[in-house]
Design a protein around this motif. Sequence first.
Motif, PDB file in Angstrom:
ATOM      1  N   ALA A 196     -22.099 -55.484  28.304  1.00 12.12           N
ATOM      2  CA  ALA A 196     -21.870 -55.685  26.870  1.00 12.12           C
ATOM      3  C   ALA A 196     -20.555 -55.028  26.453  1.00 12.12           C
ATOM      4  N   GLU A 224     -24.400 -55.317  21.396  1.00  4.15           N
ATOM      5  CA  GLU A 224     -25.767 -55.514  21.881  1.00  4.15           C
ATOM      6  C   GLU A 224     -26.597 -56.279  20.857  1.00  4.15           C
ATOM      7  N   LYS A 228     -28.405 -60.121  21.268  1.00  2.00           N
ATOM      8  CA  LYS A 228     -29.844 -60.320  21.075  1.00  2.00           C
ATOM      9  C   LYS A 228     -30.172 -61.172  19.852  1.00  2.00           C
ATOM     10  N   LEU A 266     -29.859 -59.234  29.984  1.00  2.00           N
ATOM     11  CA  LEU A 266     -30.098 -57.942  29.332  1.00  2.00           C
ATOM     12  C   LEU A 266     -31.344 -57.260  29.885  1.00  2.00           C
TER      13      LEU A 266
END
Length: 484
Positions: A196, A224, A228, A266
């Motif tokens: 990331a 991050e 997401k 992730l």
Amino acid sequence: MKTGSIAAIYARVSTKRQVQQGNGLNSQISSCREYCLQNSFEITEIFTDDSTGGSDDREGLKKLKIWIKKNRKSNIVIVVDAISRVARDVEIYQNIKRYATDHGATFGSPTFTFDDSPAGRFMETIHVGMGQFEREDNAARVKRCQKARLSDGYWCLAAPIGYRSAGKGKPIEPDALSGVVREALEGFASGRFKTAAAAKKFVESQPEFIETRKSPVLGNGRMEQMLKNPLYAGYIDYPRWDISFRKGKHKPIINYQTFQMIQERLEGNSRPRSGKETDEDFPLRGFVLCDDCGRPLTGGWSRSKSGKMYPYYRCFNKHCDRKNKSVNGNKLEANLRNILSRLQPHESVAKVMKIMLRDLWRQNQTAVLDRHRDLEKRLKDLQQKQEKLLDRIVETDSDTVASAYERRIVENQKKQVVCKEKLTQLGNDSLNFDQMFEHTLEILSRPCDIWENRGHMWRGAVLKVVFSKRLRYCHNSVLRTPET
């Protein structure tokens, strides 16, 4: 309050927009000035804030407290246009009032009479309590409206990086940074950006980001959050307000399959794609094999003594005699261009090839139809399963069981999204056989020209169409096919 006291005016509005539009602060200050003039107060300071009265974390209020403490031995009065300007929270108001009283300060207002009698303190508390009620009721009303909009698929909260508000009642829309965000997200999904932090560094280095953002860096954890966030794939999920996963009305920046790949990376459940799929600087990486061991060559940059960077290909097989021996990338690709420049298919070959490709095309179309039917059946099964889960939620009396069913419904919805995306992708294949054959013939008729003048994707197509098998590199600087 005594005539001749020194006064500080405190004015507050709830938002910065009110300050920009000139609504509130000036009228409050004017009213307080007139009140001070009528009572012969000497105005020494004016403090203002543009934040909510439900918090005491305000710059103007902090400066006011410093002024109160500094002038505690004088006859000081704090003048406000209305009691709600001090605070719209009973506890916060009482703390501010206590601080002022402890330092010898009093309050004055053109719209409210401060009285230290029991009845006066009671009325004071009632007024502040009404302000708190109005603030909380307004917040609840706004939240209800926002929840309704989210339920309908409209993202009405702060737009994430890459999107902007399109106006009241309209879905958010991609902005000037959307291309940068797309490249960062797709790059992380494919493995181009290993972490990331690498994706964050890429975003921060782009001119569009530097020109349009107030800060030249993304905040801690911001990348991050972006990785997401399903908003970028066209979906809304806001469990904080019990808004379950659903299709949004806005235009996605990436497809949902890419979003899924990001989540898998992730969670550590996916390996990134190989460099041959992601690195435009090394188009032959993975396609050219080491002639000694048969393993694919990888690519990388080497720095000369002068500091200049040069592309090289290497074999990293530890059991190979040619391990780590560099091959100049420019020379290797020049060798390939030399091979491509000599290729020219005969007309009879093109006719035979067209017949062969048509058979392959028909087989592929049959496979696509079978895949389409399988996906439709899968989608129907998922929809039926969701209906059963909804029925079970209605029937159960246990909150724990209902929560478990709700989680399964959310996962089911995500699986439905994947099926729909794949069905859409199959339906978007608009090329017919003749169009496909024309592209193939164009590549075969002038492969060298296409290699030199088209993009990375076309280079990959040239390698696949022209060569039936991967090439081998001999240590004497010669590219060859496995048979030559």
